[in-house]
Scaffold this active site. Structure first.
Site, short mmCIF file in Angstrom:
data_model
loop_
_atom_site.label_atom_id
_atom_site.label_comp_id
_atom_site.label_asym_id
_atom_site.label_seq_id
_atom_site.Cartn_x
_atom_site.Cartn_y
_atom_site.Cartn_z
N GLU A 27 -0.46 -16.07 -10.79
CA GLU A 27 -0.51 -16.87 -12.01
C GLU A 27 -0.63 -18.34 -11.64
O GLU A 27 -0.11 -18.76 -10.60
CB GLU A 27 0.76 -16.64 -12.85
CG GLU A 27 0.79 -17.49 -14.11
CD GLU A 27 1.94 -17.13 -15.05
OE1 GLU A 27 2.00 -17.70 -16.15
OE2 GLU A 27 2.78 -16.28 -14.68
N ASN A 72 2.36 -16.28 -18.67
CA ASN A 72 2.46 -17.24 -19.77
C ASN A 72 1.30 -18.23 -19.76
O ASN A 72 0.86 -18.71 -20.81
CB ASN A 72 3.78 -17.99 -19.68
CG ASN A 72 4.98 -17.09 -19.90
OD1 ASN A 72 4.85 -15.92 -20.24
ND2 ASN A 72 6.17 -17.63 -19.69
N ASN A 172 -0.60 -11.48 -23.05
CA ASN A 172 0.59 -11.44 -22.19
C ASN A 172 1.86 -11.66 -23.00
O ASN A 172 1.96 -12.64 -23.74
CB ASN A 172 0.50 -12.53 -21.12
CG ASN A 172 1.75 -12.60 -20.26
OD1 ASN A 172 1.97 -11.76 -19.39
ND2 ASN A 172 2.60 -13.60 -20.52
N GLU A 173 2.80 -10.73 -22.89
CA GLU A 173 4.15 -10.87 -23.45
C GLU A 173 4.15 -11.45 -24.87
O GLU A 173 4.91 -12.38 -25.18
CB GLU A 173 5.02 -11.73 -22.52
CG GLU A 173 5.28 -11.05 -21.18
CD GLU A 173 6.22 -11.83 -20.27
OE1 GLU A 173 6.57 -12.98 -20.61
OE2 GLU A 173 6.59 -11.30 -19.21
N TYR A 244 12.34 -7.86 -15.28
CA TYR A 244 12.98 -8.60 -14.19
C TYR A 244 14.49 -8.40 -14.31
O TYR A 244 15.02 -8.28 -15.41
CB TYR A 244 12.68 -10.10 -14.29
CG TYR A 244 11.23 -10.48 -14.17
CD1 TYR A 244 10.68 -10.79 -12.93
CD2 TYR A 244 10.41 -10.56 -15.29
CE1 TYR A 244 9.35 -11.16 -12.81
CE2 TYR A 244 9.08 -10.93 -15.18
CZ TYR A 244 8.55 -11.22 -13.94
OH TYR A 244 7.23 -11.59 -13.83
N GLU A 292 4.21 -6.64 -14.61
CA GLU A 292 5.10 -7.69 -14.09
C GLU A 292 6.45 -7.04 -13.83
O GLU A 292 7.07 -6.50 -14.75
CB GLU A 292 5.29 -8.85 -15.07
CG GLU A 292 4.16 -9.85 -15.10
CD GLU A 292 4.50 -11.09 -15.92
OE1 GLU A 292 5.64 -11.58 -15.81
OE2 GLU A 292 3.63 -11.56 -16.66
#
Length: 504
Positions: A27, A72, A172-173, A244, A292
């Site tokens: 990233e 992000n 993403n997210e 995570y 991720e």
């Protein structure tokens, strides 16, 4: 002495391992790209500015796929900024990580790097600040042969043949309020479905990954996943989940027990996908991409610039986490958990590859070194190839705040049918006791212990920052074949790989 018994039978297979399970992630964040994999002028960089020392470490590590450009970062990214002549590319404010993005490294540079590194690219489109039109234009640039505006634009940049990118993440997210362009599940699901349909009109051979939950602890999990899949089930190929774990300050027992939360998270989303399949009366089984994942460890002595207080900089050193033996054991447990679900998890991307939550650390104009977490990934990627055997594991347990019963023994057993060996991977979570593991491999003709390797250290908080050889794997003689069983003695706080040759 703790005890553990593991039972496997060659007739019971949990799933075949997709090579893309050994992916990673790049990233535009901190020093991941700039001075990570890319540093023109470095003594070991090639003519395109790629650090060859890092590239060789990536190859040895066994990385098979890499997701790019975020993260992000992608949710405010204009892909057009990272193509064409470098001297004409604009400098932009990166809102995700409060830095200045030079765009010196972009799509073309990443694809060239991926080819040299021997990894499959996984691209992500911006569904935060942008949408369907830009996504299909990006796909046209990358995959369409020619004769259109964006495919000819690629050709004008010297790339005559299409890149042929097969895997695309739809944003993403998007469940996270921290995400630029954050949406509700319904808003995102509709946008992802329509974008995916349009993209597959251009290239029906691509595979699409839709955003699921960003963490098991999200308040919207699993409702988010349910609603998004209801909108996108017949369009997409994979549901993404991210995870995570941190919390080292809570103590080793609670920290290492988080693999049980990971198991529950995966089990829950498998059930969600099955419910939506039934509601849709679909014949398709949804697969998963954990694109991720990792251990999040930012101790007070790490380099961690406070990005909300610093001036806008190019590639600031942020969140450069230093991993201990303790972190490596949780990391190994997370990877083993995903592999036990290899029947549905087909893609996994360790996050990130260099400098931030990374396996590989670099010094600007200097050397590189390997973190403790590099080694479990190395052994799993290089030797956990083939099929995962279903196992029944009985082990002494402990209790902690979140879990009343946590096995000290974590184990994964893989049968490599082509190379005729069984690979046993094991973690002993005990801080002070050895563990005797007895592994029964039913209906296998065991020949010999080929290799036995352990990763441990004198102290669970040891890392490789100063002494790069402080926590490294070493061959050992802790395993033996007795009466058709594999008996292994696991030191406290240790990761192990045992290769057992099979009689042909």
């Amino acid at each position: 002495m703790l005890k553990g018994n593991v039972y496997c039978d060659r007739k019971f297979v949990a799933g075949s391992i997709d090579p893309r399970m050994y992916g990673s992630f790049l990233e535009h964040m901190g020093r991941v790209i700039y001075t990570g994999i890319y540093e023109p002028g470095h003594a070991l960089s090639d003519d395109e500015g790629y650090r060859t020392d890092v590239m060789e470490a990536v190859k040895r590590m066994g990385v098979t796929a890499v997701r790019y450009p975020g993260g992000n970062f992608v949710s405010a990214y204009h892909w057009e900024d990272g193509i064409g002549a470098k001297e004409q590319r604009p400098r932009k404010l990166d809102l995700a990580w409060r830095s200045i993005e030079t765009n010196e490294f972009g799509t073309d540079e990443f694809v060239h790097w991926a080819k040299k590194a021997g990894v499959e690219p996984i691209f992500t489109v911006n569904l935060g600040s942008r949408g369907m039109e830009e996504a299909v234009q990006y796909l046209e640039y990358c995959n369409f042969p020619g004769g259109t505006a964006y495919s000819d634009l690629r050709k004008s940049h010297g790339v005559q043949e299409p890149y042929g990118i097969r895997l695309w993440c739809l944003g993403n997210e998007m469940d996270g309020e921290w995400q630029i362009g954050h949406k509700t599940a319904y808003e995102y699901g509709r946008l992802a479905a329509e974008t995916g349909k349009a993209m597959k009109l251009i290239d029906p051979d691509i595979e699409l990954i839709v955003c699921g939950s960003s963490l098991s602890s999200m308040d919207t999990c699993p409702q988010w996943d349910m609603e998004v899949l209801e909108q996108t089930y017949e369009v997409v190929d994979y549901l993404a989940l991210h995870q995570y774990y941190g919390g080292q300050e809570r103590g080793t027992k609670a920290f290492l027990a988080q693999t049980l939360d990971f198991e529950e998270y995966i089990r829950t989303l498998r059930a969600v996908a099955q419910v939506v399949k039934k509601k849709k009366r679909s014949k398709k089984d949804m697969k998963f991409s954990v694109d991720e994942w990792g251990v999040w460890a930012v101790p007070g002595n790490s380099v961690n610039a406070q990005i909300d207080r610093q001036p806008w900089q190019i590639a600031p050193a942020i969140s450069e986490q230093i991993y201990t033996l303790e972190d490596a054991l949780l990391f190994a447990g997370m990877q083993m958990t995903m592999l036990r679900n290899a029947d549905v998890i087909r893609i996994a991307c360790q996050s990130l590859l260099t400098n931030i939550s990374a396996c590989i650390m670099t010094q600007e104009n200097g050397d590189m070194w390997l973190q403790t977490i590099y080694y479990p990934f190395f052994y799993l990627s290089n030797y956990a190839r083939g099929v995962v055997l279903q196992d029944v594991c009985q082990s002494d347990c402990y209790e902690c705040e979140d879990f009343p019963e946590v096995p000290y023994l974590d184990v994964l057993t893989v049968w490599n049918q082509e190379e005729h060996y069984i690979a046993i991977f094991a973690v002993n979570k005990s801080e002070d006791e050895k563990l005797d593991a007895d592994v029964t491999l039913q209906d296998f003709a065991l020949s010999q212990i080929h290799t036995s390797v352990e990763l441990t250290a004198e102290d669970k908080k040891m890392d490789n920052r100063v002494d790069h050889q402080a926590v490294v794997p070493r061959e050992t003689s802790n395993a033996a074949i007795e009466d058709g069983h594999v008996r292994i003695c696991l030191k406290p706080m240790s990761f192990h790989m045992i290769l057992v040759d099979l009689a042909e």
